[in-house]
Design a protein around this motif. Structure first.
Motif, short mmCIF file in Angstrom:
data_model
loop_
_atom_site.label_atom_id
_atom_site.label_comp_id
_atom_site.label_asym_id
_atom_site.label_seq_id
_atom_site.Cartn_x
_atom_site.Cartn_y
_atom_site.Cartn_z
N ARG B 40 30.40 49.15 59.84
CA ARG B 40 30.31 47.43 59.74
C ARG B 40 29.30 46.40 59.84
O ARG B 40 28.93 46.11 58.99
N GLU B 67 38.75 56.39 48.80
CA GLU B 67 39.78 55.73 47.64
C GLU B 67 39.79 54.04 48.15
O GLU B 67 39.59 53.38 47.30
N ALA B 68 40.93 54.36 49.55
CA ALA B 68 41.46 53.24 49.93
C ALA B 68 40.22 52.29 50.55
O ALA B 68 41.05 51.26 50.85
N SER B 69 39.05 52.77 50.69
CA SER B 69 38.16 51.75 51.43
C SER B 69 37.52 51.41 50.90
O SER B 69 37.34 50.19 50.98
N LEU B 70 37.38 51.48 49.20
CA LEU B 70 36.25 50.62 48.16
C LEU B 70 36.16 49.19 48.05
O LEU B 70 35.58 48.27 48.57
N LYS B 71 37.70 48.04 48.04
CA LYS B 71 38.16 47.23 47.83
C LYS B 71 37.75 46.51 49.39
O LYS B 71 36.74 45.36 49.42
N ASP B 72 37.97 47.30 50.19
CA ASP B 72 37.66 46.88 51.70
C ASP B 72 36.17 46.14 52.06
O ASP B 72 34.85 45.48 52.61
N ARG B 76 33.08 42.91 51.13
CA ARG B 76 31.60 42.28 52.61
C ARG B 76 30.06 42.94 52.10
O ARG B 76 29.30 42.49 53.02
N ILE B 186 33.55 38.28 58.73
CA ILE B 186 34.42 38.33 58.10
C ILE B 186 35.29 37.78 57.02
O ILE B 186 34.65 37.00 56.70
N PRO B 187 35.55 39.11 55.71
CA PRO B 187 35.27 38.16 54.42
C PRO B 187 36.17 37.43 54.13
O PRO B 187 36.98 37.04 54.43
N ILE B 192 37.08 39.06 49.42
CA ILE B 192 38.15 39.98 48.89
C ILE B 192 39.00 39.91 47.04
O ILE B 192 38.97 41.45 46.94
N LEU B 193 39.20 39.06 47.09
CA LEU B 193 40.11 38.74 45.74
C LEU B 193 38.75 38.95 44.52
O LEU B 193 39.08 39.58 42.79
N LYS B 196 37.15 43.71 43.24
CA LYS B 196 38.29 44.26 42.71
C LYS B 196 37.48 43.97 40.95
O LYS B 196 37.82 45.04 40.50
N LYS B 197 36.40 42.84 41.20
CA LYS B 197 35.70 42.82 39.98
C LYS B 197 34.14 43.99 40.20
O LYS B 197 34.07 44.30 38.81
#
Lengths: 379, 261
Positions: B40, B67-72, B76, B186-187, B192-193, B196-197
């Protein structure tokens, strides 16, 4: 049917939880003790784009969904119920009605600074003689040229004194009953706008609760929200969103009660065993956890209905009714599990119990929620 | 514009691991994953170089469930993530991890700076960074607690056991960072939104020329068990005992327990 939160909603929970744990929880007991409004937290909520969660980006918000908004209020309230209601009032009862009923000019002038966190909002419906009987508004608004002139007073106004923008209900035509009530957008600096007494409360002491008084307060005609006579409808519609938000606040308080109780049940040793090994404690924890899960489903479901443009008034009332009673029960059990320590300020559960009580009262009492639910069944 | 890449590992959150009372085995049933703690800091360092120095900032990773980590991670700061997602990577060591990461970084091409956490939250081998540097032919700088990109190159401060070393590195480098280099953000909700783009690129082992048979892990984990600290819950200063007597009593007890031996 899908009970899984989206990845985005999970990330939002993770984000708000981290923020709440590091920035909100550490000052929660202090702001409660000193009855201090946490101004510094508002700046941080603004930096995290949390002041307009459900407001579209074009109006200064973040454009997130209603379930995400519930998660935000739940997680903040889990750390500090005062902070939860400051944000919930601002969003549900001020940003939302301007988005829903405001003109483009009103949205640009008032919603953009509110949703971006530049300004804070408050909602003025309750009066000394108009609580549960909200239709008995005594505050009047009389058109005088390009202005409405307001006279009267409001009480129990959350964010009173600290808010910049106020949505105010007032009678424009007494002869028409609820259809004679209109809604106005007011600024704290309007002449004749007076912040009255600050209440000394049982709980949510970090939030501000004041009287608001109007003495020949002149409001520009263009600040009428919606149409003349639409105020009661605007208030009730806003309160539907608000009640889901209070449900989320209650849910957060209840969850905090459970978290602290589980922790204490593992640590506290009596009769040479952690008290969590005794069935009396286990049953209390099991009851709390089960009811919290029910409350969570009700709150998220009400939000899901709203997000999908389905009727949600009764479901929001159910969510608030159940979640607030769950918060009270969880508060009482949490103090009981903590024993003598729970009755002192050395542990946070006494604060949770005090904070929980208001969720059964504001934005419609438990009894009003039952009226709303029954009304929907019988219409 | 300098191109900066942060490497990260998606690890089991140690707070969710339960130690079974009967045999001290580890129970991962309810364990969630998270970005490895020091990674981090690596991601934050890259995000700051992007915001403050205008560097292009990307992230890379490999693992069994990344793949579960990508958006998180995308929330950042990085503009994109390139990754290898393979089940068998659950049991590999840092020699394999670094070969795959090096392959991804070579595929990205023209990377000026690679930032890694000093060690991962799970294995903490501290090897991936230096191994990457060797595989890429980059300079290797470890224990970094200050990092900057200047006209001359990459300027770093290394926090060592007995002092602080300030270095300037010319040419591409791999740095491994310590937790006090920055405070990971802290994003915000909008970050966060927006995640996804952002684009992600799933890379196959074939694309990076990785041969599984030629790159078997050299380390094999035989077993892991938790340690359980048992407390005696004794109170020494009871019955109005003086501090001196209480201290003597404590020493006697510690001797009896063999703790002072």
């Amino acid at each position: 049917m899908n009970f899984q939160l989206t990845e985005e909603q999970e990330l939002i929970r993770q984000m708000v939880r981290e923020f709440a744990e590091t920035e909100v929880k550490p000052i929660a007991a202090e702001i409660d003790k000193n009855h201090r409004f946490p101004k510094e937290t508002l700046q941080k909520l603004k930096d995290l784009n949390l002041m307009g969660v459900i407001i579209p980006e074009e109006y200064g918000g973040s454009g997130a969904d209603a379930i995400s908004y519930m998660i935000v209020i739940e997680e903040l309230s889990r750390a500090c119920a005062s902070t939860g209601i400051i944000l919930a009032t601002h969003t549900s009862l001020v940003c939302y009605p301007i988005l829903k009923y405001g003109t483009e000019e009103q949205k640009q002038k008032y919603l953009v600074p509110l949703a971006s966190g530049e300004k804070l909002g408050a909602f003025c419906l309750t009066e000394p003689g108009a609580g549960t009987d909200a239709a008995s508004q005594q505050t009047t608004a009389v058109l005088d040229g390009d202005y409405y002139v307001l006279n009267g007073s409001k009480c129990f106004i959350t964010n009173g004194g600290y808010a910049d923008t106020y949505i105010v209900m007032a009678m424009t035509d007494k002869g028409k009953g609820t259809k004679g009530i209109s809604a106005f957008i007011m600024e704290k600096d309007f002449p004749g706008f007076i912040v009255g007494q600050t209440e000394d409360k049982l709980g949510i002491r970090g939030s501000s609760t004041t009287e608001i008084i109007f003495k020949d307060c002149r409001v520009p005609k263009e600040n009428l929200l919606g149409q003349e006579g639409q105020g009661f409808k605007i208030a009730m519609h806003s309160l539907d969103v608000g009640r889901a938000g209070v449900g989320a606040q209650a849910l957060g308080i209840a969850q905090a009660c459970l978290d602290e109780s589980v922790k204490y049940a593992k640590e506290r040793v009596q009769f040479d065993k952690p008290i969590g090994s005794f069935q009396a404690i286990q049953w209390m924890l099991a009851d709390m956890a089960t009811k919290i899960q029910c409350a969570r489903h009700l709150v998220y479901h009400a939000a899901w209905l709203k997000e999908n443009n389905l009727p949600f008034s009764a479901e929001a009332a159910m969510a608030k009714l159940y979640a607030s009673e769950t918060a009270m029960e969880a508060g009482i059990k949490a103090v009981q599990i903590h024993g003598g320590h729970g009755y002192t300020t050395n542990y946070p559960v006494e604060r949770f119990l005090r904070d929980a009580k208001i969720t059964e009262i504001y934005e419609g009492t438990t009894e009003v929620m039952k009226m709303v639910i029954a009304g929907n069944l019988l219409k | 514009m300098k191109k900066v890449v942060a490497c990260y590992k998606w690890v089991i959150d140690e707070a969710d691991i339960r130690v079974e009372e009967k045999d001290h085995s580890l129970n991962f049933e309810r364990a969630k994953y998270k970005i490895s703690e020091y990674d981090r800091n690596a991601i934050e360092a890259g995000a700051l170089l992007n915001e403050e120095k205008g560097c292009e900032f990307l992230a890379v990773t490999c693992g069994p469930n990344v793949e579960a980590s990508l958006k998180d991670v995308l929330s950042r700061g990085p503009a994109s993530i390139s990754y290898v997602n393979e089940e068998w990577l659950a049991d590999v060591d840092s020699s394999v991890t670094s070969k795959i990461l090096a392959g991804i970084i070579k595929k990205i091409g023209n990377v000026d700076l690679v930032i890694c956490g000093e060690g991962s939250s799970d294995d903490y081998s501290q090897q991936v960074g230096p191994r990457l540097a060797a595989l890429l032919g980059y300079a290797s700088v470890t224990f970094v607690n200050k990092l900057d990109i200047t006209e001359e190159g990459i300027k770093v401060e290394r926090k060592l056991e007995d002092g602080v070393e300030v270095l300037e590195v010319k040419g591409p480098a791999v740095v491994t960072v310590l937790p006090d280099i920055n405070k990971p953000r802290i994003p915000s909700l909008k970050q966060i939104l927006a995640a996804k783009k952002k684009p992600t690129e799933k890379i196959s082992l074939k694309e990076i020329g990785f041969d599984i048979n030629a790159s078997q892990p050299k380390l094999k984990t035989l077993s892991i068990s938790g340690t359980v600290m048992e407390r005696k819950n004794m109170q020494i200063n009871t019955d109005g005992l003086s501090i001196k007597d209480a201290a003597l009593k404590l020493v006697k007890q510690l001797n009896a327990d063999g703790s002072l031996a």
